[in-house]
Design an enzyme around this catalytic site. Structure first.
Site, PDB file in Angstrom:
ATOM      1  NE  ARG A   1      42.780  86.590  31.564  1.00 54.21           N
ATOM      2  CZ  ARG A   1      42.472  85.343  31.864  1.00 54.21           C
ATOM      3  NH1 ARG A   1      42.890  84.932  33.115  1.00 54.21           N
ATOM      4  NH2 ARG A   1      41.923  84.476  31.187  1.00 54.21           N
TER       5      ARG A   1
ATOM      6  CE1 TYR B   1      41.091 103.696  22.809  1.00 55.71           C
ATOM      7  CE2 TYR B   1      40.397 105.750  24.265  1.00 55.71           C
ATOM      8  CZ  TYR B   1      40.045 104.324  23.539  1.00 55.71           C
ATOM      9  OH  TYR B   1      38.982 103.580  23.931  1.00 55.71           O
TER      10      TYR B   1
ATOM     11  CB  THR C   1      46.772  83.264  25.953  1.00 60.78           C
ATOM     12  OG1 THR C   1      47.075  81.878  25.963  1.00 60.78           O
ATOM     13  CG2 THR C   1      45.304  83.282  25.328  1.00 60.78           C
TER      14      THR C   1
ATOM     15  CE  LYS D   1      44.760  79.521  28.143  1.00 62.18           C
ATOM     16  NZ  LYS D   1      44.656  80.247  27.067  1.00 62.18           N
TER      17      LYS D   1
ATOM     18  CG  ASP E   1      45.161  78.424  19.848  1.00 63.48           C
ATOM     19  OD1 ASP E   1      46.132  78.717  20.599  1.00 63.48           O
ATOM     20  OD2 ASP E   1      43.923  78.467  19.923  1.00 63.48           O
TER      21      ASP E   1
ATOM     22  CD  GLU F   1      42.283 103.710  18.752  1.00 62.16           C
ATOM     23  OE1 GLU F   1      42.942 104.642  19.375  1.00 62.16           O
ATOM     24  OE2 GLU F   1      40.922 103.741  19.167  1.00 62.16           O
TER      25      GLU F   1
HETATM   26  N1  DSN Z   1      39.968  78.833  28.800  1.00 63.73           N
HETATM   27  C1  DSN Z   1      41.078  78.387  28.472  1.00 63.73           C
HETATM   28  C2  DSN Z   1      41.380  76.952  29.065  1.00 63.73           C
HETATM   29  O1  DSN Z   1      41.085  76.853  30.274  1.00 63.73           O
HETATM   30  O2  DSN Z   1      42.029  76.122  28.329  1.00 63.73           O
HETATM   31  C3  DSN Z   1      40.981  78.432  27.084  1.00 63.73           C
HETATM   32  O3  DSN Z   1      40.572  79.315  26.421  1.00 63.73           O
END
Ligand code: DSN
Length: 423
Positions: free
Chosen positions: A237, A56, A228, A231, A202, A58
């Site tokens: 993730r 942990y 994120t 991707k 974003d 925090e």
């Molecule tokens: N679920 C993602 C996507 O496939 O674009 C976005 O959060």
């Protein structure tokens, strides 16, 4: 009886091991075209699967609520420094669990419940967390949504300006989940400045393209940038927020204690590895190849009679209207999946069909590019997609088992020359 140090998951829990193993095989043997997915490297996966999960932490480096931070603090600092350097950002928070909590933290840091926010609407290619009505961001905030032009399906900057002047939002989102063109961060910044709004980008889908310098850079123009890490950026993730110094304190406070508890240290480690990988010349080459492959796949699909929303792509994804192929997005996606070709059904702008069975599919090239494919292979990917779509359209979506298994074998044979990293 096994203990926590037992490295042999197969012996400790054959059931879970079996499911993981099956998923690994599925990822190896599928042409993975979901635009938000990728193959993380072995190094990223290893950094995320270890005893850092036990701890942990925090708070932030040097200001924690727990003891035992000897190695967690340097690790988080390393991830922060790498993120700042990769994106040229003034401040980075590497603790967001994923993209949606990151976006909620951005709102918590900048707006009060009931404040007006603006974002691209979901049916036009935006994200749920940019104020869509079923999301907390559309429930707790007064969300005004902009769209794309009916004539060319591109973001309508005149509409953005008009709505911003009319509604004076506290925050404007620029970003998408299914939009195949570059984003005009500079244009959005001018509008946000004019109405006194915070501008938040974003870049979840395009972070790897931004890091690889093949997409316009939001960092100089936006107050806050969320993303994120899994991707096009090819990390674990997770989420990341970058911002200019005046927003740093509010962002940190919003992530913790505002929204989250302890950071996931194992994911922080894997993010640090991914940021290092993304700063390499190899990654820049990867980002370039993603864009080339997106274009090549678009051209090959157009040749085969597919209708591309906006006529093509500047980034890693294509939005395809299947109306001319006489099949719905859902039926096509299901048939393709049975043949080892994985993508998702997707609404197209002004879609006459319902979101669960929309008119289109979204096709992304980050994963196949990571496997080493180039423009020549995109022609073969397009051919395979077309073969299944035509077959499915002729049978109201119900392809026969024999066709599915033969095509799956063809897919496996094609993929044999392109190993899946990390698996
Ligand atoms: N679920 C993602 C996507 O496939 O674009 C976005 O959060």
């Amino acid at each position: 009886m096994t203990d926590a140090r037992d490295p042999d998951l197969a012996a400790a829990d054959p059931e879970v091991f079996g499911l993981i193993d099956d998923e690994h095989r599925r990822q190896r043997e599928s042409i993975r075209l979901i635009a938000s997915e990728n193959y993380a490297s072995r190094a990223v996966i290893e950094a995320s699967a270890n005893a850092l999960t036990n701890k942990y932490a925090e708070g932030y480096p040097g200001r924690r609520y727990y003891e035992g931070m000897d190695f967690i603090d340097p690790l988080e600092k390393l991830a922060i420094e790498r993120a700042k350097s990769l994106f040229g950002a003034e401040h980075a928070n590497v603790q967001p669990y994923s993209g949606s909590p990151a976006n909620l933290a951005v709102l918590l840091a900048t707006c009060k419940p009931g404040d007006t926010i603006m974002g691209l609407s979901l049916p036009a290619g935006g994200h749920l967390t940019h104020g869509w009505k079923v999301s907390a961001t559309g429930i707790y905030y007064n969300a005004v949504q902009y769209g794309v032009r009916e004539s060319d399906h591109r973001i309508d900057m005149e509409q953005v300006e008009k709505l911003a002047k009319e509604h004076r939002p506290k925050l404007i989102w620029v970003g998408h989940s299914a939009y195949p063109r570059h984003l005009d961060f500079e244009g959005f910044a001018a509008i946000a400045k004019d109405v006194g709004a915070v501008l938040a980008a974003d870049i979840a889908h395009i972070a790897g393209l931004v890091a690889g310098k093949v997409h316009p850079d939001p960092v100089p123009h936006c107050d806050i940038v969320s993303t994120t890490t899994h991707k096009t950026l090819r990390g674990p993730r997770g989420g990341l927020i970058l911002c200019k110094e005046p927003h740093a304190k509010a962002i940190d406070k919003a992530v913790f204690p505002g929204l989250q508890g302890g950071p996931h240290n194992h994911t922080t480690a894997a993010k640090a590895v991914a940021f290092k990988e993304a700063a390499s010349p190899d990654f820049r080459d990867y980002a370039q190849r993603v864009v080339h492959n997106g274009r090549a796949l678009g051209e090959a699909m157009a040749e085969l009679g597919f209708t591309l929303i906006t006529g093509g792509t500047d980034n890693h994804l294509l939005l395809v209207d299947l109306t001319s192929k006489h099949i719905s997005g859902r039926k096509a996606a299901t048939a393709l999946n049975r043949c080892g070709i994985e993508l998702n059904a997707n609404s197209i702008p002004f879609d006459p069909r319902k979101p669960f069975d929309p008119s289109g599919i979204r096709v992304g090239v980050p994963s196949v590019t990571t496997r080493g494919m180039g423009p020549a292979q995109m022609v073969e990917v397009a051919r395979l997609i077309d073969k299944v779509v035509v077959q499915a359209a002729g049978h109201d979506g119900e392809i026969e088992e024999d066709f599915a298994s033969k095509t799956k074998a063809e897919v496996r044979e094609f993929l044999a020359a392109y190993p899946a990293p990390g698996l």
